[in-house]
Motif scaffolding. Structure first.
Motif, PDB file in Angstrom:
ATOM      1  N   MET A   1       0.848  -1.174   0.000  1.00  0.00           N
ATOM      2  CA  MET A   1       0.000   0.000   0.000  1.00  0.00           C
ATOM      3  C   MET A   1       0.894   1.238   0.000  1.00  0.00           C
ATOM      4  N   ASN A   2       0.431   2.286  -0.648  1.00  0.00           N
ATOM      5  CA  ASN A   2       1.146   3.557  -0.691  1.00  0.00           C
ATOM      6  C   ASN A   2       0.428   4.569   0.202  1.00  0.00           C
ATOM      7  N   VAL A   3       1.173   5.086   1.176  1.00  0.00           N
ATOM      8  CA  VAL A   3       0.608   5.997   2.169  1.00  0.00           C
ATOM      9  C   VAL A   3       1.270   7.357   2.025  1.00  0.00           C
ATOM     10  N   LEU A   4       0.459   8.394   1.949  1.00  0.00           N
ATOM     11  CA  LEU A   4       0.953   9.771   1.866  1.00  0.00           C
ATOM     12  C   LEU A   4       0.444  10.562   3.058  1.00  0.00           C
ATOM     13  N   ALA A   5       1.373  11.185   3.791  1.00  0.00           N
ATOM     14  CA  ALA A   5       0.993  12.167   4.803  1.00  0.00           C
ATOM     15  C   ALA A   5       1.185  13.527   4.143  1.00  0.00           C
ATOM     16  N   LEU A   6       0.110  14.256   3.970  1.00  0.00           N
ATOM     17  CA  LEU A   6       0.154  15.570   3.339  1.00  0.00           C
ATOM     18  C   LEU A   6      -0.162  16.605   4.400  1.00  0.00           C
ATOM     19  N   CYS A   7       0.886  17.290   4.877  1.00  0.00           N
ATOM     20  CA  CYS A   7       0.753  18.189   6.015  1.00  0.00           C
ATOM     21  C   CYS A   7       1.230  19.592   5.679  1.00  0.00           C
ATOM     22  N   ALA A   8       0.815  20.539   6.480  1.00  0.00           N
ATOM     23  CA  ALA A   8       1.084  21.948   6.217  1.00  0.00           C
ATOM     24  C   ALA A   8       2.538  22.342   6.432  1.00  0.00           C
ATOM     25  N   HIS A   9       3.123  21.897   7.531  1.00  0.00           N
ATOM     26  CA  HIS A   9       4.444  22.387   7.937  1.00  0.00           C
ATOM     27  C   HIS A   9       5.420  21.246   8.193  1.00  0.00           C
ATOM     28  N   PRO A  10       6.722  21.564   8.106  1.00  0.00           N
ATOM     29  CA  PRO A  10       7.696  20.586   8.569  1.00  0.00           C
ATOM     30  C   PRO A  10       7.405  20.316  10.048  1.00  0.00           C
ATOM     31  N   ASP A  11       7.370  19.132  10.449  1.00  0.00           N
ATOM     32  CA  ASP A  11       7.125  18.580  11.790  1.00  0.00           C
ATOM     33  C   ASP A  11       5.677  18.190  12.043  1.00  0.00           C
ATOM     34  N   ASP A  12       4.740  18.620  11.218  1.00  0.00           N
ATOM     35  CA  ASP A  12       3.335  18.246  11.435  1.00  0.00           C
ATOM     36  C   ASP A  12       3.130  16.739  11.300  1.00  0.00           C
ATOM     37  N   ALA A  13       3.695  16.139  10.274  1.00  0.00           N
ATOM     38  CA  ALA A  13       3.512  14.699  10.074  1.00  0.00           C
ATOM     39  C   ALA A  13       4.095  13.921  11.247  1.00  0.00           C
ATOM     40  N   GLU A  14       5.281  14.336  11.691  1.00  0.00           N
ATOM     41  CA  GLU A  14       5.937  13.627  12.790  1.00  0.00           C
ATOM     42  C   GLU A  14       5.118  13.732  14.073  1.00  0.00           C
ATOM     43  N   ILE A  15       4.608  14.920  14.358  1.00  0.00           N
ATOM     44  CA  ILE A  15       3.853  15.151  15.583  1.00  0.00           C
ATOM     45  C   ILE A  15       2.474  14.489  15.531  1.00  0.00           C
ATOM     46  N   LEU A  16       1.778  14.651  14.416  1.00  0.00           N
ATOM     47  CA  LEU A  16       0.377  14.249  14.342  1.00  0.00           C
ATOM     48  C   LEU A  16       0.147  12.801  13.909  1.00  0.00           C
ATOM     49  N   CYS A  17       1.064  12.237  13.115  1.00  0.00           N
ATOM     50  CA  CYS A  17       0.842  10.859  12.670  1.00  0.00           C
ATOM     51  C   CYS A  17       2.143  10.091  12.475  1.00  0.00           C
ATOM     52  N   GLY A  18       3.202  10.501  13.148  1.00  0.00           N
ATOM     53  CA  GLY A  18       4.502   9.854  13.008  1.00  0.00           C
ATOM     54  C   GLY A  18       4.503   8.390  13.403  1.00  0.00           C
ATOM     55  N   GLY A  19       3.795   8.053  14.465  1.00  0.00           N
ATOM     56  CA  GLY A  19       3.722   6.657  14.895  1.00  0.00           C
ATOM     57  C   GLY A  19       2.991   5.794  13.889  1.00  0.00           C
ATOM     58  N   THR A  20       1.929   6.337  13.311  1.00  0.00           N
ATOM     59  CA  THR A  20       1.169   5.609  12.289  1.00  0.00           C
ATOM     60  C   THR A  20       2.017   5.416  11.038  1.00  0.00           C
ATOM     61  N   LEU A  21       2.724   6.466  10.622  1.00  0.00           N
ATOM     62  CA  LEU A  21       3.596   6.351   9.446  1.00  0.00           C
ATOM     63  C   LEU A  21       4.690   5.311   9.682  1.00  0.00           C
ATOM     64  N   ALA A  22       5.269   5.337  10.875  1.00  0.00           N
ATOM     65  CA  ALA A  22       6.304   4.350  11.206  1.00  0.00           C
ATOM     66  C   ALA A  22       5.729   2.931  11.179  1.00  0.00           C
ATOM     67  N   LYS A  23       4.494   2.784  11.636  1.00  0.00           N
ATOM     68  CA  LYS A  23       3.850   1.464  11.633  1.00  0.00           C
ATOM     69  C   LYS A  23       3.649   0.976  10.197  1.00  0.00           C
ATOM     70  N   TYR A  24       3.166   1.857   9.319  1.00  0.00           N
ATOM     71  CA  TYR A  24       3.013   1.495   7.907  1.00  0.00           C
ATOM     72  C   TYR A  24       4.355   1.106   7.303  1.00  0.00           C
ATOM     73  N   ALA A  25       5.379   1.925   7.557  1.00  0.00           N
ATOM     74  CA  ALA A  25       6.705   1.656   6.998  1.00  0.00           C
ATOM     75  C   ALA A  25       7.246   0.322   7.504  1.00  0.00           C
ATOM     76  N   ARG A  26       7.042   0.045   8.779  1.00  0.00           N
ATOM     77  CA  ARG A  26       7.545  -1.189   9.394  1.00  0.00           C
ATOM     78  C   ARG A  26       6.915  -2.426   8.756  1.00  0.00           C
ATOM     79  N   ARG A  27       5.665  -2.310   8.343  1.00  0.00           N
ATOM     80  CA  ARG A  27       5.015  -3.487   7.741  1.00  0.00           C
ATOM     81  C   ARG A  27       5.296  -3.606   6.243  1.00  0.00           C
ATOM     82  N   GLY A  28       6.096  -2.644   5.707  1.00  0.00           N
ATOM     83  CA  GLY A  28       6.528  -2.750   4.321  1.00  0.00           C
ATOM     84  C   GLY A  28       5.796  -1.865   3.337  1.00  0.00           C
ATOM     85  N   ASP A  29       4.901  -1.024   3.824  1.00  0.00           N
ATOM     86  CA  ASP A  29       4.205  -0.102   2.929  1.00  0.00           C
ATOM     87  C   ASP A  29       5.138   1.024   2.501  1.00  0.00           C
TER      88      ASP A  29
END
Length: 174
Positions: A1-29
């Motif tokens: 699966m291809n996951v895109l975090a589209l956020c306003a500012h540098p650091d928004d993705a890390e703060i607001l959904c960084g754990g979720t993104l890491a989880k997707y990446a860890r499972r190979g997405d």
């Protein structure tokens, strides 16, 4: 699966959904983070160019932690508007990442107008990613990506309907 975090500012993705993104990446997405603005007003003491460069380097390093690709859209911080150019840039980010899922700001986030507009525009243009007559550098998507909104920074007014357990990736997020 291809996951895109589209956020306003540098650091928004890390703060607001960084754990979720890491989880997707860890499972190979495939994970991509798109940052709409340069973050150049994010310092009370540094010049705009200096803080923008620092924040871009930080975003690049943060993306590298989970093996995500970074797309830098380059709009002016605090002066993001819903224009044709903005919409085309968001469409291109979704197409370039071949997004199946988009994580973005909740449009009701009143913490910052860049957050509000990023979420609204991302949601509005998702359907346009499949339209061949809207031309960008990347080809149209085969199907409309699913858009999920992340909690607001202030946590006010947002009512989650789904939760992601990030216990296993919480330390990565930190």
């Amino acid at each position: 699966m291809n996951v895109l975090a589209l956020c306003a500012h540098p650091d928004d993705a890390e703060i607001l959904c960084g754990g979720t993104l890491a989880k997707y990446a860890r499972r190979g997405d495939k994970v991509t983070i798109a940052v709409a603005t340069n973050g150049e007003v994010g310092s009370p003491t540094l010049a705009k160019e200096e803080i923008a460069e620092i924040r871009r380097k930080e975003a690049t390093a943060a993306a590298a932690v989970i093996g995500a690709e970074l797309i830098w859209l380059g709009f002016r911080d605090e002066f993001l508007f819903d224009t044709e150019d903005t919409r085309l840039a968001f469409i291109e980010a979704m197409r370039a990442s071949r997004a199946d899922v988009v994580l973005t700001h909740w449009p009701g986030d009143l913490y910052n107008p860049d957050h509000t507009l990023t979420g609204k525009i991302a949601n509005d243009v998702a359907i346009m990613t499949t339209v061949p007559n809207i031309v960008t550098n990347s080809p149209p998507l085969a199907k409309i990506p699913i858009v999920y909104f992340v909690d607001s920074v202030a946590g006010i007014g947002f009512q989650p309907e789904e939760y992601v357990d990030i216990t296993e990736t919480f330390e990565v997020k930190m």
